[in-house]
Design a protein around this motif. Structure first.
Motif, short mmCIF file in Angstrom:
data_model
loop_
_atom_site.label_atom_id
_atom_site.label_comp_id
_atom_site.label_asym_id
_atom_site.label_seq_id
_atom_site.Cartn_x
_atom_site.Cartn_y
_atom_site.Cartn_z
N LYS A 204 0.73 -1.30 0.09
CA LYS A 204 0.05 0.06 -0.06
C LYS A 204 0.81 1.35 -0.13
O LYS A 204 2.14 1.33 -0.04
N TRP B 142 0.94 4.36 2.49
CA TRP B 142 0.28 5.17 3.69
C TRP B 142 0.59 6.55 3.70
O TRP B 142 1.68 6.87 3.00
N PRO C 115 -6.38 9.91 3.61
CA PRO C 115 -6.52 8.49 3.88
C PRO C 115 -5.51 8.02 4.85
O PRO C 115 -4.47 8.49 4.66
N ASP C 116 -5.94 6.90 5.43
CA ASP C 116 -4.81 6.28 6.34
C ASP C 116 -3.92 5.61 4.88
O ASP C 116 -2.80 5.59 5.19
N SER C 117 -4.68 4.86 4.12
CA SER C 117 -3.78 4.26 3.12
C SER C 117 -4.56 4.08 1.71
O SER C 117 -5.87 4.21 1.80
N GLU D 98 -8.63 -0.17 -2.68
CA GLU D 98 -9.03 0.09 -1.58
C GLU D 98 -8.37 1.34 -1.02
O GLU D 98 -7.37 1.74 -1.34
N ILE D 99 -9.44 2.12 -0.41
CA ILE D 99 -8.95 3.44 0.12
C ILE D 99 -9.58 3.25 1.82
O ILE D 99 -10.69 3.04 2.06
N LEU D 100 -8.49 3.57 2.62
CA LEU D 100 -9.10 3.51 3.98
C LEU D 100 -9.01 4.81 4.86
O LEU D 100 -7.98 5.42 4.61
N TYR D 101 -9.88 5.12 5.46
CA TYR D 101 -10.32 6.36 6.12
C TYR D 101 -10.55 6.20 7.58
O TYR D 101 -10.76 7.39 8.29
N ASN D 102 -10.55 4.92 8.28
CA ASN D 102 -10.81 4.81 9.59
C ASN D 102 -9.72 5.28 10.63
O ASN D 102 -9.97 5.66 11.69
#
Length: 558
Positions: free
Chosen positions: A247, A249, A286-288, A293-297
């Motif tokens: 990924k 980050w 985003p986190d990664s 996939e894109i993660l925002y948690n």
């Protein structure tokens, strides 16, 4: 790692064989910390997926250099080179090869389907996990096949003989393309691949030599982990690895941008800007980001102002200012409790130091590292601002945050963390508490001196441990509770130098560079032994080596 005339020789268990722009590589690493007996073609589209097993007919010796992968035994030999980012050529003489589906099971919902294309008699795997096709075209010699159109559990693949010479091409593509046409001889393809890498290494490490023995391999780790735009990856991107950490980050990318900045500024700016292509409505990064996939948690720490201090001038300063302003405003608006000057993390993952002991008491925490990074970011906004009034406003905010950091979190001897809801404060034995050294000359001299002295206590033979080695919480393989990491090392080295401690900065740089030369470019390292831990082909580690080695060469060469 050894060096041959064709470049550094490396182990596929540590570094995958790949090519700039490609989404696949060749490695026995088929999942997180999972090693197969055979080399696999591993794709990173829609995740990390082992697609094909490459099994020589007899046991062989494997040699990997930046431009060529070789299996050899006695007089037999198989060579593999990249023709372009989605195609490899494989040539055998006196040694057979089986190319088999990595997953033997085909169901209506997963697994590999294998058939022979009636247009050109090529062999094609359609793989559910990646959503891509893998075509094997015979260029010369003969081939047999196993399991074409078979359902259920079956051995599927192509068998190449050991009693005559043969050559094939393997391609990764989406739905259809014209039959593969061979235009260049294998030797020309290999020569072109070597020239591609040599040009990259010359650009990012023109200073390399006997004093920097790991520089060429560091350049290869970055070059081979680069992918072309696809899916959510909007620009040419250096993944953190073409093992399982595949990924980008939203702080790792800054270190790769700095490593590329001098020789390949356009590619460096692509690295810096990629997470900003996915900035959300609140201004958060985003986190990664990866192919599908894109993660925002979670988010990652705002080191982007610090990074901009070290990058060449932005090609579009107005846009860079706008993006950085939105990212900074996110922290000021969404991550400050009412009436508080200092921002907070909501979890250790937001800091990038996921499980650091700073977060043992509470997770929603005001920390000194976060405030320090934002001071630097506010200063950068002031320098990029479109007019004097706006610049003055950002400078005033930077002053207020720096003053609040020193008034509220400095206890006269060390920085403390504070729980946002409880209001209680505590100190830890994590190196994270010492990261305000990144402020350098902005700190009062007594604070700089105290931080420098505490950093020395973290220093092992290989670099600064992320947890004090004599702490009860220290773990040799404890992620951020002991091991040495590249980003903390680079940030501390830079901060100490600007704080007036060049000798300590030199020592940290020297120890970390020696560590990489000994143990490669792992995600992190055992602080006591120097052993590489976790993912062993991590690009921000290779980038950190290049950053520190380049700076050392500039300082010490006539």
């Amino acid at each position: 790692m050894t060096v041959a005339a064709s470049g550094p020789v490396f182990s596929l268990r540590e570094i995958p064989f790949s090519y700039r722009g490609s989404w696949f590589g060749f490695s026995p690493v088929v999942a997180e910390q999972t090693y197969a007996e055979d080399v696999h073609l591993v794709s990173h589209q829609t995740g990390m997926h082992a697609v094909l097993r490459l099994v020589p007919a007899v046991e062989t010796t494997i040699t990997a250099t930046p431009h060529q992968l070789t299996w050899s035994r006695d007089d037999g030999r198989i060579d593999l080179v990249y023709d372009n980012p989605d195609t490899v050529r494989v040539k055998g003489r006196g040694l057979g090869l089986h190319l088999l589906a990595a997953d033997p099971v085909l169901t209506p919902f997963s697994g590999p389907y294998f058939y022979q294309d009636p247009r050109d008699d090529s062999y094609v795997f359609t793989v559910y996990q990646t959503g891509r096709r893998y075509r094997i075209t015979l260029i010369s010699g003969r081939a047999d096949h196993l399991g074409a159109q078979a359902l259920g559990t079956a051995e599927r693949g192509v068998v190449l003989p050991d009693d005559e010479a043969w050559e094939i091409a393997i391609e990764e593509y989406e739905t259809a393309r014209a039959p593969y046409a061979s235009t260049d001889a294998f030797e020309q393809v290999a020569k072109a691949a070597r020239a591609e890498f040599d040009a990259f290494a010359a650009a990012v490490a023109p200073w390399r030599g006997d004093r920097t023995p790991a520089a060429e391999l560091a350049a290869y780790v970055l070059w081979s982990a680069t992918v072309r735009p696809a899916g959510f990856v909007t620009r040419p991107a250096v993944l953190m690895s073409k093992h399982w950490m595949d990924k980008v980050w939203s702080w790792d990318h800054c270190f790769n941008a700095l490593a590329l900045a001098d020789g390949l500024p356009e590619l460096a700016w692509d690295q810096f800007r990629l997470p900003f292509d996915h900035q959300d409505a609140a201004g958060a990064l985003p986190d990664s980001v990866t192919h599908s996939e894109i993660l925002y948690n979670f988010v990652k720490p705002p080191i982007h102002g610090w990074a901009l201090r070290h990058l060449p001038p932005a090609p579009d300063p107005g846009e860079t200012y706008r993006l950085l302003e939105r990212w900074t405003t996110f922290w000021l608006d969404a991550r400050r409790a009412p009436g508080r000057e200092l921002p907070h993390y909501q979890h250790g993952n937001d800091s990038g130091w996921d499980n650091a002991t700073t977060f043992d008491h509470e997770r929603v925490v005001e920390t000194a590292d976060l405030a320090s990074f934002l001071v630097l970011q506010l200063r950068q906004l002031a320098s990029l601002a479109p007019d004097p009034d706006t610049s003055a406003r950002w400078s005033e905010q930077a002053d207020r945050m720096r003053d609040a950091l020193l008034t509220e979190l400095w206890d006269g001897e060390r920085f403390r963390a504070r729980g946002v809801r409880s209001g209680r404060t505590w100190s830890s034995s994590s190196l994270l508490d010492l990261m305000p050294i990144a402020l350098g000359e902005e700190l009062p001299r007594p604070v700089r001196a105290a931080l420098a002295a505490r950093i020395e206590r973290h220093l092992t033979a290989f670099g600064p441990a992320t947890e004090l080695p004599d702490s009860e919480h220290y773990q040799d393989d404890g992620y951020w509770r002991g091991p040495i990491w590249a980003p903390s090392t680079v940030l501390i080295e830079d901060g100490l130098r600007r704080a007036g401690y060049p000798d300590l900065a030199d020592e940290i740089s020297a120890r970390f560079r020696a560590l990489c030369e000994k143990s490669g470019f792992a995600e992190n390292f055992d602080a006591r032994t120097g052993e590489g831990l976790r993912d062993r082909a991590y690009t921000w580690t290779a980038g950190a080596y290049l950053i520190l080695a380049a700076a050392h060469e500039r300082r010490t060469r006539p």
